[in-house]
Design an enzyme around this catalytic site. Structure first.
Site, PDB file in Angstrom:
ATOM      1  N   PRO A 156     -71.722  81.608  -2.448  1.00 40.02           N
ATOM      2  CG  PRO A 156     -70.725  82.123  -0.429  1.00 40.02           C
ATOM      3  CD  PRO A 156     -70.432  81.454  -1.577  1.00 40.02           C
ATOM      4  CE  LYS A 157     -70.039  85.397  -6.762  1.00 37.96           C
ATOM      5  NZ  LYS A 157     -69.610  85.672  -8.011  1.00 37.96           N
ATOM      6  CE  LYS A 158     -78.857  86.999   1.537  1.00 35.64           C
ATOM      7  NZ  LYS A 158     -79.111  87.135   2.984  1.00 35.64           N
TER       8      LYS A 158
END
Length: 248
Positions: A115-117
């Site tokens: 879940p990368k931002k």
């Protein structure tokens, strides 16, 4: 370029100049600050995806510096991991991640479902303190600190904890916006070499932000702070549960 050539050479986008190379991915001198804290069990239960189960109302907030990583270069990462079980097997559900380098953002999301931002994390030593910070849109959303190397930890115990499985919720939409992939992915770090592991007093401050809601799991009590230096390999994962085929 023929159809067969596309099928044989397809790995990642863009096709002609992939955003990241094939794995597995080796990390050298990967450095962690992990602050474990107690949080609200009702809030935590709402965000853990079934069939994962909560073990206790605990969150691990991580600040990670990766100065030497295959194909990704030097970058920093920060986020939250929740202890869970799947069919009785203990592991960690990766709830949020923020990092400052495009290739591992693209690879993490497309391959495993991390879940990368995009954010601006940092991990550094400031005099007698190990400091971790996370900024999002020029706003400080997390600050973690730990007394630098106060106590030495058992390397074998730390290695065992790092080798435990991790779980990710991978979602990729179809071209019409409906789910094309909706899976629970599992992976485990391999070839782990612990170069050092230390404990010390820790503190963690989280600030509310609409697009980086790490404070939605509030800090009720800091339980421990750990500083780790290690080499390790991130391999590909496996599908632990497919939500599109397991319909009730």
């Amino acid at each position: 370029m023929t159809e067969d050539e596309i099928r044989q050479n397809a790995f990642a986008m863009p096709y002609s100049n992939s955003a990241f190379p094939p794995g597995p991915y080796r990390f050298t001198d990967r450095e962690y600050l992990i602050i474990t804290y107690r949080t609200d069990p009702e809030l935590l239960a709402k965000i853990i995806p079934a069939p994962l189960k909560m073990t206790e109302p605990v969150v691990k907030f991580e600040f990670i510096n990766m100065p030497d990583s295959t194909g990704f270069g030097h970058y920093c990462e920060s986020g939250q991991v929740i202890p869970v079980t799947l069919d009785g097997v203990a592991g960690g559900y990766v709830h949020s991640m923020y990092l400052n380098d495009h290739p591992p953002i693209a690879a993490g999301r497309e391959l495993w479902g991390f879940p990368k931002k995009l954010g601006e994390p940092e991990l550094r030593v400031h005099k007698d303190t190990l400091m971790g910070t996370l900024d999002y849109s020029d706003f400080r959303v997390a600050t973690g600190s730990m007394g630098f190397k106060h106590t030495k930890l058992d390397s074998e115990a730390v290695k065992a904890s790092m080798a435990a499985p991790s779980f990710l919720l991978k979602i990729i939409p179809h071209v019409d916006g409906t789910p094309r992939i909706c899976e629970l992915v599992q992976y485990s770090l391999t070839d782990i070499i612990i170069k050092g592991a230390w404990g010390g007093p820790g503190a963690l401050d989280l600030n509310a932000h609409a697009l980086a809601p790490v404070a939605a799991l509030p800090v009720l009590e800091v339980l421990s702070a750990v500083h780790i230096l290690a080499d390790l390999t991130l391999p590909y994962g496996t599908v632990a549960y497919d939500y599109l085929t397991h319909k009730k």
